[in-house]
Design a protein around this motif. Structure first.
Motif, PDB file in Angstrom:
ATOM      1  N   VAL A  64       6.442   1.079   1.107  1.00 28.62           N
ATOM      2  CA  VAL A  64       6.807   1.024   2.522  1.00 28.62           C
ATOM      3  C   VAL A  64       5.571   0.744   3.374  1.00 28.62           C
ATOM      4  O   VAL A  64       5.591  -0.108   4.266  1.00 28.62           O
ATOM      5  CB  VAL A  64       7.494   2.340   2.953  1.00 28.62           C
ATOM      6  N   PHE A  65       4.479   1.457   3.098  1.00 26.00           N
ATOM      7  CA  PHE A  65       3.269   1.248   3.886  1.00 26.00           C
ATOM      8  C   PHE A  65       2.667  -0.134   3.636  1.00 26.00           C
ATOM      9  O   PHE A  65       2.126  -0.760   4.545  1.00 26.00           O
ATOM     10  CB  PHE A  65       2.239   2.347   3.607  1.00 26.00           C
ATOM     11  N   SER A  66       2.765  -0.621   2.426  1.00 29.21           N
ATOM     12  CA  SER A  66       2.274  -1.962   2.120  1.00 29.21           C
ATOM     13  C   SER A  66       3.085  -3.005   2.887  1.00 29.21           C
ATOM     14  O   SER A  66       2.526  -3.951   3.453  1.00 29.21           O
ATOM     15  CB  SER A  66       2.362  -2.223   0.618  1.00 29.21           C
ATOM     16  N   SER A  67       4.384  -2.827   2.920  1.00 30.80           N
ATOM     17  CA  SER A  67       5.248  -3.743   3.654  1.00 30.80           C
ATOM     18  C   SER A  67       4.941  -3.680   5.156  1.00 30.80           C
ATOM     19  O   SER A  67       4.886  -4.712   5.831  1.00 30.80           O
ATOM     20  CB  SER A  67       6.714  -3.387   3.401  1.00 30.80           C
ATOM     21  N   LEU A  68       4.734  -2.477   5.670  1.00 32.34           N
ATOM     22  CA  LEU A  68       4.400  -2.309   7.087  1.00 32.34           C
ATOM     23  C   LEU A  68       3.078  -2.997   7.399  1.00 32.34           C
ATOM     24  O   LEU A  68       2.949  -3.693   8.415  1.00 32.34           O
ATOM     25  CB  LEU A  68       4.326  -0.824   7.439  1.00 32.34           C
ATOM     26  N   SER A  69       2.107  -2.841   6.516  1.00 32.25           N
ATOM     27  CA  SER A  69       0.804  -3.477   6.709  1.00 32.25           C
ATOM     28  C   SER A  69       0.937  -4.997   6.725  1.00 32.25           C
ATOM     29  O   SER A  69       0.351  -5.673   7.575  1.00 32.25           O
ATOM     30  CB  SER A  69      -0.150  -3.044   5.599  1.00 32.25           C
ATOM     31  N   THR A  70       1.726  -5.535   5.809  1.00 29.05           N
ATOM     32  CA  THR A  70       1.950  -6.980   5.761  1.00 29.05           C
ATOM     33  C   THR A  70       2.616  -7.475   7.037  1.00 29.05           C
ATOM     34  O   THR A  70       2.230  -8.510   7.597  1.00 29.05           O
ATOM     35  CB  THR A  70       2.799  -7.349   4.534  1.00 29.05           C
ATOM     36  N   LYS A 129       0.076  -7.431   9.911  1.00 30.39           N
ATOM     37  CA  LYS A 129      -0.875  -8.535   9.802  1.00 30.39           C
ATOM     38  C   LYS A 129      -0.223  -9.849  10.232  1.00 30.39           C
ATOM     39  O   LYS A 129      -0.828 -10.660  10.926  1.00 30.39           O
ATOM     40  CB  LYS A 129      -1.388  -8.661   8.365  1.00 30.39           C
ATOM     41  N   GLY A 130       1.031 -10.057   9.818  1.00 25.33           N
ATOM     42  CA  GLY A 130       1.746 -11.270  10.224  1.00 25.33           C
ATOM     43  C   GLY A 130       1.945 -11.333  11.722  1.00 25.33           C
ATOM     44  O   GLY A 130       1.756 -12.390  12.344  1.00 25.33           O
ATOM     45  N   SER A 131       2.284 -10.204  12.332  1.00 23.07           N
ATOM     46  CA  SER A 131       2.462 -10.174  13.787  1.00 23.07           C
ATOM     47  C   SER A 131       1.142 -10.440  14.504  1.00 23.07           C
ATOM     48  O   SER A 131       1.102 -11.154  15.511  1.00 23.07           O
ATOM     49  CB  SER A 131       3.020  -8.812  14.216  1.00 23.07           C
ATOM     50  N   ALA A 132       0.074  -9.854  13.987  1.00 25.33           N
ATOM     51  CA  ALA A 132      -1.238 -10.083  14.600  1.00 25.33           C
ATOM     52  C   ALA A 132      -1.640 -11.553  14.475  1.00 25.33           C
ATOM     53  O   ALA A 132      -2.194 -12.141  15.423  1.00 25.33           O
ATOM     54  CB  ALA A 132      -2.284  -9.187  13.954  1.00 25.33           C
ATOM     55  N   ASN A 133      -1.348 -12.173  13.333  1.00 23.08           N
ATOM     56  CA  ASN A 133      -1.663 -13.598  13.156  1.00 23.08           C
ATOM     57  C   ASN A 133      -0.860 -14.461  14.126  1.00 23.08           C
ATOM     58  O   ASN A 133      -1.384 -15.416  14.702  1.00 23.08           O
ATOM     59  CB  ASN A 133      -1.402 -14.034  11.714  1.00 23.08           C
ATOM     60  N   ARG A 134       0.428 -14.161  14.302  1.00 19.74           N
ATOM     61  CA  ARG A 134       1.254 -14.924  15.240  1.00 19.74           C
ATOM     62  C   ARG A 134       0.753 -14.745  16.676  1.00 19.74           C
ATOM     63  O   ARG A 134       0.713 -15.701  17.457  1.00 19.74           O
ATOM     64  CB  ARG A 134       2.715 -14.506  15.123  1.00 19.74           C
ATOM     65  N   LEU A 135       0.356 -13.520  17.027  1.00 21.02           N
ATOM     66  CA  LEU A 135      -0.170 -13.262  18.366  1.00 21.02           C
ATOM     67  C   LEU A 135      -1.472 -14.021  18.588  1.00 21.02           C
ATOM     68  O   LEU A 135      -1.705 -14.597  19.660  1.00 21.02           O
ATOM     69  CB  LEU A 135      -0.392 -11.755  18.554  1.00 21.02           C
ATOM     70  N   THR A 136      -2.319 -14.068  17.559  1.00 16.34           N
ATOM     71  CA  THR A 136      -3.575 -14.822  17.649  1.00 16.34           C
ATOM     72  C   THR A 136      -3.302 -16.310  17.834  1.00 16.34           C
ATOM     73  O   THR A 136      -3.954 -16.980  18.645  1.00 16.34           O
ATOM     74  CB  THR A 136      -4.425 -14.592  16.377  1.00 16.34           C
TER      75      THR A 136
END
Length: 96
Positions: free
Chosen positions: A47-53, A56-63
């Motif tokens: 669950v935490f690994s999925s949350l981390s992924t 990271k994807g949301s941060a990349n899209r925001l960037t």
């Protein structure tokens, strides 16, 4: 007399065997509990690994949005994040 002594020896051996079976039962239960706890830990790690992924994807899209010059979208997302943080802070302050 010999029969009585054999009966006592049999009873002692039976009691010893019974205690060993009981100890084996407790060990088996402990192993099962440990395996169940390990499964829960593995699930939590997933669950935490999925949350981390996802983060990271949301941060990349925001960037990517920020690099493209879409400042309005970035400000909207930042406002939502700040609003959610304040809301969580208020709710936790009210609960605790």
């Amino acid at each position: 007399m010999a029969d009585y002594e054999r009966e006592q020896q049999n009873n002692e051996l039976l009691n010893s065997l019974s205690s060993k079976v009981s100890a084996l039962k407790h060990v088996t239960i402990d192993i099962y509990d440990n395996a169940r706890d390990q499964d829960s830990l593995d699930h939590s790690n997933q669950v935490f690994s999925s949350l981390s992924t996802n983060l990271k994807g949301s941060a990349n899209r925001l960037t990517r949005m920020a690099r493209q010059g879409d400042t309005v979208a970035v400000l909207k997302v930042a406002g939502i994040v700040i609003g959610a943080g304040v809301l969580i802070w208020l709710i936790l302050g009210w609960i605790f």
